[in-house]
Design a protein around this motif. Sequence first.
Motif, PDB file in Angstrom:
ATOM      1  N   GLN A 131       4.258   6.436   0.378  1.00 19.67           N
ATOM      2  CA  GLN A 131       5.303   5.581  -0.175  1.00 19.67           C
ATOM      3  C   GLN A 131       6.605   6.369  -0.200  1.00 19.67           C
ATOM      4  OE1 GLN A 131       4.474   3.847  -3.977  1.00 19.67           O
ATOM      5  NE2 GLN A 131       6.442   2.866  -4.093  1.00 19.67           N
ATOM      6  N   TYR A 132       7.643   5.756   0.352  1.00 21.51           N
ATOM      7  CA  TYR A 132       8.969   6.359   0.385  1.00 21.51           C
ATOM      8  C   TYR A 132       9.882   5.577  -0.548  1.00 21.51           C
ATOM      9  CZ  TYR A 132       7.296   8.689   4.578  1.00 21.51           C
ATOM     10  OH  TYR A 132       6.569   9.430   5.461  1.00 21.51           O
ATOM     11  N   THR A 133      10.658   6.267  -1.321  1.00 19.03           N
ATOM     12  CA  THR A 133      11.557   5.583  -2.257  1.00 19.03           C
ATOM     13  C   THR A 133      12.833   5.106  -1.566  1.00 19.03           C
ATOM     14  OG1 THR A 133      12.492   7.704  -2.929  1.00 19.03           O
ATOM     15  CG2 THR A 133      10.692   6.823  -4.265  1.00 19.03           C
ATOM     16  N   ASP A 134      13.071   5.600  -0.372  1.00 20.68           N
ATOM     17  CA  ASP A 134      14.233   5.126   0.382  1.00 20.68           C
ATOM     18  C   ASP A 134      13.749   4.614   1.739  1.00 20.68           C
ATOM     19  OD1 ASP A 134      13.792   7.286   2.097  1.00 20.68           O
ATOM     20  OD2 ASP A 134      15.313   8.522   1.163  1.00 20.68           O
ATOM     21  N   SER A 135      14.631   4.178   2.560  1.00 17.82           N
ATOM     22  CA  SER A 135      14.239   3.621   3.860  1.00 17.82           C
ATOM     23  C   SER A 135      14.587   4.571   5.010  1.00 17.82           C
ATOM     24  CB  SER A 135      14.895   2.264   4.067  1.00 17.82           C
ATOM     25  OG  SER A 135      16.292   2.396   3.995  1.00 17.82           O
ATOM     26  N   SER A 136      14.557   5.878   4.743  1.00 16.26           N
ATOM     27  CA  SER A 136      14.969   6.856   5.751  1.00 16.26           C
ATOM     28  C   SER A 136      14.075   6.861   6.995  1.00 16.26           C
ATOM     29  CB  SER A 136      15.004   8.259   5.144  1.00 16.26           C
ATOM     30  OG  SER A 136      13.716   8.622   4.663  1.00 16.26           O
ATOM     31  N   MET A 137      12.804   6.483   6.871  1.00 12.27           N
ATOM     32  CA  MET A 137      11.887   6.468   8.009  1.00 12.27           C
ATOM     33  C   MET A 137      11.889   5.128   8.747  1.00 12.27           C
ATOM     34  SD  MET A 137      10.527   9.456   8.197  1.00 12.27           S
ATOM     35  CE  MET A 137       9.169   9.127   9.298  1.00 12.27           C
ATOM     36  N   GLN A 138      12.460   4.122   8.163  1.00  6.90           N
ATOM     37  CA  GLN A 138      12.378   2.779   8.720  1.00  6.90           C
ATOM     38  C   GLN A 138      12.921   2.665  10.142  1.00  6.90           C
ATOM     39  OE1 GLN A 138      13.663  -0.264   6.080  1.00  6.90           O
ATOM     40  NE2 GLN A 138      13.151  -1.905   7.478  1.00  6.90           N
ATOM     41  N   PRO A 139      14.073   3.225  10.466  1.00  8.67           N
ATOM     42  CA  PRO A 139      14.575   3.086  11.850  1.00  8.67           C
ATOM     43  C   PRO A 139      13.605   3.638  12.896  1.00  8.67           C
ATOM     44  CG  PRO A 139      16.315   3.876  10.421  1.00  8.67           C
ATOM     45  CD  PRO A 139      15.049   3.911   9.615  1.00  8.67           C
ATOM     46  N   GLU A 140      12.985   4.792  12.613  1.00  6.83           N
ATOM     47  CA  GLU A 140      12.039   5.377  13.555  1.00  6.83           C
ATOM     48  C   GLU A 140      10.804   4.499  13.714  1.00  6.83           C
ATOM     49  OE1 GLU A 140      13.512   7.109  11.107  1.00  6.83           O
ATOM     50  OE2 GLU A 140      14.681   8.582  12.197  1.00  6.83           O
ATOM     51  N   MET A 141      10.343   3.914  12.619  1.00  8.90           N
ATOM     52  CA  MET A 141       9.155   3.073  12.684  1.00  8.90           C
ATOM     53  C   MET A 141       9.445   1.751  13.388  1.00  8.90           C
ATOM     54  SD  MET A 141       7.412   3.754   9.057  1.00  8.90           S
ATOM     55  CE  MET A 141       6.799   5.360   8.641  1.00  8.90           C
ATOM     56  N   GLU A 142      10.605   1.209  13.181  1.00 10.74           N
ATOM     57  CA  GLU A 142      10.980  -0.043  13.845  1.00 10.74           C
ATOM     58  C   GLU A 142      11.065   0.139  15.352  1.00 10.74           C
ATOM     59  OE1 GLU A 142      14.626  -1.194  11.951  1.00 10.74           O
ATOM     60  OE2 GLU A 142      13.585  -2.266  10.355  1.00 10.74           O
ATOM     61  N   GLU A 143      11.503   1.316  15.797  1.00 14.20           N
ATOM     62  CA  GLU A 143      11.678   1.578  17.222  1.00 14.20           C
ATOM     63  C   GLU A 143      10.400   2.075  17.893  1.00 14.20           C
ATOM     64  OE1 GLU A 143      15.011   4.206  17.597  1.00 14.20           O
ATOM     65  OE2 GLU A 143      16.334   2.838  16.528  1.00 14.20           O
ATOM     66  N   SER A 144       9.431   2.503  17.103  1.00 17.32           N
ATOM     67  CA  SER A 144       8.199   3.062  17.646  1.00 17.32           C
ATOM     68  C   SER A 144       7.258   1.969  18.144  1.00 17.32           C
ATOM     69  CB  SER A 144       7.484   3.883  16.559  1.00 17.32           C
ATOM     70  OG  SER A 144       6.218   4.285  17.014  1.00 17.32           O
ATOM     71  N   GLU A 145       6.562   2.256  19.230  1.00 16.27           N
ATOM     72  CA  GLU A 145       5.545   1.336  19.727  1.00 16.27           C
ATOM     73  C   GLU A 145       4.230   1.513  18.978  1.00 16.27           C
ATOM     74  OE1 GLU A 145       5.118   1.469  23.951  1.00 16.27           O
ATOM     75  OE2 GLU A 145       7.270   1.411  24.272  1.00 16.27           O
ATOM     76  N   LEU A 146       4.062   2.627  18.278  1.00 12.39           N
ATOM     77  CA  LEU A 146       2.813   2.912  17.578  1.00 12.39           C
ATOM     78  C   LEU A 146       2.753   2.278  16.189  1.00 12.39           C
ATOM     79  CD1 LEU A 146       2.387   6.682  18.494  1.00 12.39           C
ATOM     80  CD2 LEU A 146       1.420   4.676  19.643  1.00 12.39           C
ATOM     81  N   TRP A 147       3.868   2.285  15.485  1.00  9.24           N
ATOM     82  CA  TRP A 147       3.906   1.728  14.133  1.00  9.24           C
ATOM     83  C   TRP A 147       4.105   0.222  14.218  1.00  9.24           C
ATOM     84  CZ3 TRP A 147       2.828   4.292   9.715  1.00  9.24           C
ATOM     85  CH2 TRP A 147       2.801   5.684   9.785  1.00  9.24           C
TER      86      TRP A 147
END
Length: 86
Positions: A19-35
Amino acid sequence: MHCCTFIDGKNGSSLHVYQYTDSSMQPEMEESELWKELPLSENVFNLIRNTIGNECAEAIPEVTNGYYFFYDRNSRANDSYDESEL
């Protein structure tokens, strides 16, 4: 934001929830084919239920906002990231 990984294979199964309290990982996950965006696919949801049993599965909170990825460690898997044949 929640991130969930469920790993299944010949050495057993594991589920990791972050669980992340901010959305700092969101851009990488949105662009990833794995997530993939939650909720879990029906195949992964059923695999978790069938692997750990209903009583344990009920202890896992339903998370609908976040991302997950699936990785099959079975050496016979054609594509370790493909959950379509579960």
